[in-house]
Design an enzyme around this catalytic site. Sequence first.
Site, short mmCIF file in Angstrom:
data_model
loop_
_atom_site.label_atom_id
_atom_site.label_comp_id
_atom_site.label_asym_id
_atom_site.label_seq_id
_atom_site.Cartn_x
_atom_site.Cartn_y
_atom_site.Cartn_z
N GLY A 163 -4.99 8.36 5.43
CA GLY A 163 -4.08 9.40 5.93
C GLY A 163 -2.93 9.62 4.97
N ARG B 26 -6.92 -2.78 10.56
CA ARG B 26 -5.88 -3.58 11.23
C ARG B 26 -6.39 -4.17 12.55
NH1 ARG B 26 -1.92 -2.96 7.53
NH2 ARG B 26 -1.46 -0.85 6.87
N GLN C 151 4.97 9.66 6.39
CA GLN C 151 4.02 10.46 5.61
C GLN C 151 4.43 11.93 5.61
OE1 GLN C 151 0.18 9.57 7.28
NE2 GLN C 151 0.19 7.48 6.49
N LYS D 252 0.83 -1.21 0.00
CA LYS D 252 0.00 0.00 0.00
C LYS D 252 0.87 1.26 0.00
CE LYS D 252 -2.68 0.90 3.86
NZ LYS D 252 -2.73 2.30 4.30
N ASP E 14 2.72 -0.44 12.19
CA ASP E 14 1.43 -0.97 11.73
C ASP E 14 1.20 -2.41 12.17
OD1 ASP E 14 0.83 1.45 10.53
OD2 ASP E 14 1.57 0.84 8.56
C1 S3P Z 1 2.83 5.13 6.16
C2 S3P Z 1 3.45 5.59 7.29
C3 S3P Z 1 2.98 5.29 8.65
C4 S3P Z 1 2.04 4.10 8.66
C5 S3P Z 1 1.00 4.19 7.59
C6 S3P Z 1 1.64 4.27 6.22
C7 S3P Z 1 3.40 5.51 4.87
O1 S3P Z 1 2.27 6.42 9.13
O2 S3P Z 1 1.42 3.96 9.91
O3 S3P Z 1 0.15 3.06 7.62
O4 S3P Z 1 3.02 4.90 3.84
O5 S3P Z 1 4.24 6.40 4.83
P1 S3P Z 1 3.02 7.71 9.77
O6 S3P Z 1 3.82 8.34 8.71
O7 S3P Z 1 1.90 8.59 10.24
O8 S3P Z 1 3.84 7.15 10.89
#
Ligand code: S3P
Length: 433
Positions: free
Chosen positions: A100, A393, A174, A28, A320
């Site tokens: 998110g 999850r 992110q 993903k 995760d």
């Molecule tokens: C992700 C980063 C993580 C993770 C999310 C996916 C990503 O979040 O929990 O499921 O693809 O960069 P955070 O960047 O908020 O830690």
Amino acid sequence: MSLFRDGGGKSIRPSGRLRATLRFPGDKSISHRYALLAAIAEGKSEIHFYSDAADCQSTLNCLERLGVEIHPQGGTVIIEGGGLGGLKAAKTELDAGNSGSTMRMLAGILAAQPFRSRLVGDASLSHRPMRRIAEPLARMGARIHMREGGLPPLEIEGAKLRPIQYEMPVPSAQVKTAVLLAGLFADGVTEVTEPAPTRNHTEIALEQMGAAVGRHGRTVRVEGRARLSGQKIYVPGDISSAAFFVVAGLMVPGSDLTLENVGLNPSRTGILRLISRMGGRVRVLRTEMLNGELIGDLRIEASEIRGGEIPKAMIPELIDELPVLAVLGTQTEAGLTFHGAEELRVKESDRLAAVAENLRRMGAQVEEFPDGLSLSGRQKLHGAEIETSGDHRIAMAFAVAGLVAEGMTVLNEVASVKISFPTFFEVLEKARA
Ligand code: S3P
């Protein structure tokens, strides 16, 4: 009062040994990144094994509204990139759904556009913190309006961006990605320093697409006014989806699972290192490099897991996987404890509270801290009604818990699994067969 919403619940019965060879949908995290980069690259990209998760579809939907031509062809997505200046103002708001990643990472690109955009999300996403991206993007010159408390919807007025050196207060891939994507449009070099290493898929993808990106210690730098070129990319299987079967294979007596084509990027394999260290039989059968990402096959055999404390420094590499690791914790010899995971409270649900509450419903002893959990080991779980909080999850972690519980475990909804792993229950059936 019934726990069921629209009749979408599911019962999980205890399982005999799991023996199968399994494959997982495309990662993903990697899928989101290639879709976003392909949209601002020059020329056509072919993304093979693009994740079928609803979250990754949210990214494609937003990009289409921004004028990007996207053609799905089976498991491949073809994206016609228009270059850095190729996006057009959307006529409607952009809906990131539950994702998110979509909202935060796309915000980095929208911050540099000569138009205004409005990003919205579902009820869960509307309660997730956005100041963490708004603050650095505002320092680069964009204007971002949020709801009180730094919550979505986001109104983004793009601008000509200046590069920044940004020290991230929370370890978040992110946020790192949002700033690096914005940095592609700025004049000069943008730098992001992370407090702890987080997944590095963006850096790898940027390199694959031809951007000048580098790392020095905890700092990643990208040169602005980048010319990215469309690529043919293969996405590895998602280790965060495979993780449910890693844990199931370890816990269910007599199990022996082969998991094929799983992404093994070291910034994501914290779960495998932790489990091996605690005595779990996890073997890597084969590896290869694919578009800069390590990928391979795993063999998981049922094992006695010692348990212990998860080092804080590992938390970002297995963030995760913590819900399903907590389930595993109840079956270890010495129990499992972790701290430093306060970020779990602001995921799709408050995952610390959801895990603690549902494990207690199954009869487990759980101690909850502001930033972690402690599970006693060798606990007998019994079937119970599980409240998933609409969080994919949590639903999958407790489907796995149900395999080793006595009696029936009833999940109040399972529609949420489509967010990251729409075929989860089919794969589970295959493993049980
Ligand atoms: C992700 C980063 C993580 C993770 C999310 C996916 C990503 O979040 O929990 O499921 O693809 O960069 P955070 O960047 O908020 O830690």
